[in-house]
Design a protein around this motif. Sequence first.
Motif, PDB file in Angstrom:
ATOM      1  N   VAL A   1      19.091  22.602  69.732  1.00 33.60           N
ATOM      2  CA  VAL A   1      18.771  21.715  68.619  1.00 33.60           C
ATOM      3  C   VAL A   1      20.071  21.001  68.287  1.00 33.60           C
ATOM      4  CG1 VAL A   1      18.053  21.576  66.212  1.00 33.60           C
ATOM      5  CG2 VAL A   1      16.964  23.231  67.744  1.00 33.60           C
ATOM      6  N   THR A   2      20.140  19.711  68.585  1.00 35.59           N
ATOM      7  CA  THR A   2      21.421  19.032  68.454  1.00 35.59           C
ATOM      8  C   THR A   2      21.300  17.615  67.934  1.00 35.59           C
ATOM      9  OG1 THR A   2      23.477  18.469  69.603  1.00 35.59           O
ATOM     10  CG2 THR A   2      21.434  18.249  70.856  1.00 35.59           C
ATOM     11  N   PRO A   3      22.287  17.217  67.146  1.00 36.56           N
ATOM     12  CA  PRO A   3      22.354  15.819  66.761  1.00 36.56           C
ATOM     13  C   PRO A   3      22.879  14.994  67.932  1.00 36.56           C
ATOM     14  CG  PRO A   3      24.263  16.980  65.917  1.00 36.56           C
ATOM     15  CD  PRO A   3      23.372  18.009  66.567  1.00 36.56           C
ATOM     16  N   GLU A   4      22.674  13.709  67.824  1.00 34.34           N
ATOM     17  CA  GLU A   4      23.268  12.779  68.776  1.00 34.34           C
ATOM     18  C   GLU A   4      24.366  12.025  68.050  1.00 34.34           C
ATOM     19  OE1 GLU A   4      21.152  10.006  71.753  1.00 34.34           O
ATOM     20  OE2 GLU A   4      21.473   8.806  69.955  1.00 34.34           O
ATOM     21  N   TYR A   5      25.581  12.128  68.571  1.00 36.12           N
ATOM     22  CA  TYR A   5      26.717  11.412  67.991  1.00 36.12           C
ATOM     23  C   TYR A   5      27.216  10.402  69.017  1.00 36.12           C
ATOM     24  CZ  TYR A   5      26.968  15.211  64.536  1.00 36.12           C
ATOM     25  OH  TYR A   5      26.692  16.125  63.550  1.00 36.12           O
ATOM     26  N   ASN A   6      27.071   9.134  68.717  1.00 32.33           N
ATOM     27  CA  ASN A   6      27.530   8.065  69.618  1.00 32.33           C
ATOM     28  C   ASN A   6      26.953   8.216  71.021  1.00 32.33           C
ATOM     29  OD1 ASN A   6      29.160   6.921  67.558  1.00 32.33           O
ATOM     30  ND2 ASN A   6      30.636   8.550  67.914  1.00 32.33           N
TER      31      ASN A   6
END
Length: 190
Positions: A80-85
């Motif tokens: 479960v992860t955010p997307e950064y750039n």
Amino acid sequence: MTRIAIIVGGTRPGRGEAVARWVQGIARQRTEADYEIVDIADYGLPDPDEPAPPSQREDHRPRTQAWAEKIGSFDGYVFVTPEYNHPVSGALKSAIEVPGTEWHNKAAGFVTYGIGGGSGAVANLRLIMTELQIADVQAQVGLSLYTDFTDLTDFTPAAHRADAVEGLLHQVVGWSTALASLRSAGRGTE
């Protein structure tokens, strides 16, 4: 019983804890596996600072040894992860780099979130999984900060998203179970 880690892939305040708990709530309605949330923030992992790469099997520092042992105790993973750039968070990338063979011959699925649903993070993770000998499943869940969060912060997923999580869990458990014979034979752990 097949064990699946639901890995919280960020360390910033307000990261995906709510998303991970939502995935776990859906998972707990299933009976073919045990599911546990594993938060990388709990391990205090800095950028990799080991004196040798994981493949060298040198003694790890205590915090990285604890992380590697935790990862090794599972048969599969839901990241479960955010997307950064466009890619995954730096914290998740660093956490993935610590263990070595503990990842091999397991399965993984992805629940991502970001402005565009996290598709860049999934593409990034698929490349990483191949190198770690993890079978990444086709099903994925991409959550939009615009439609699945209120005010870009409070997690309020659309009802149909639960069906997507069900499909992802079905594949992760199926592949994790299918790879059990390779894990027990020690194949691919060299």
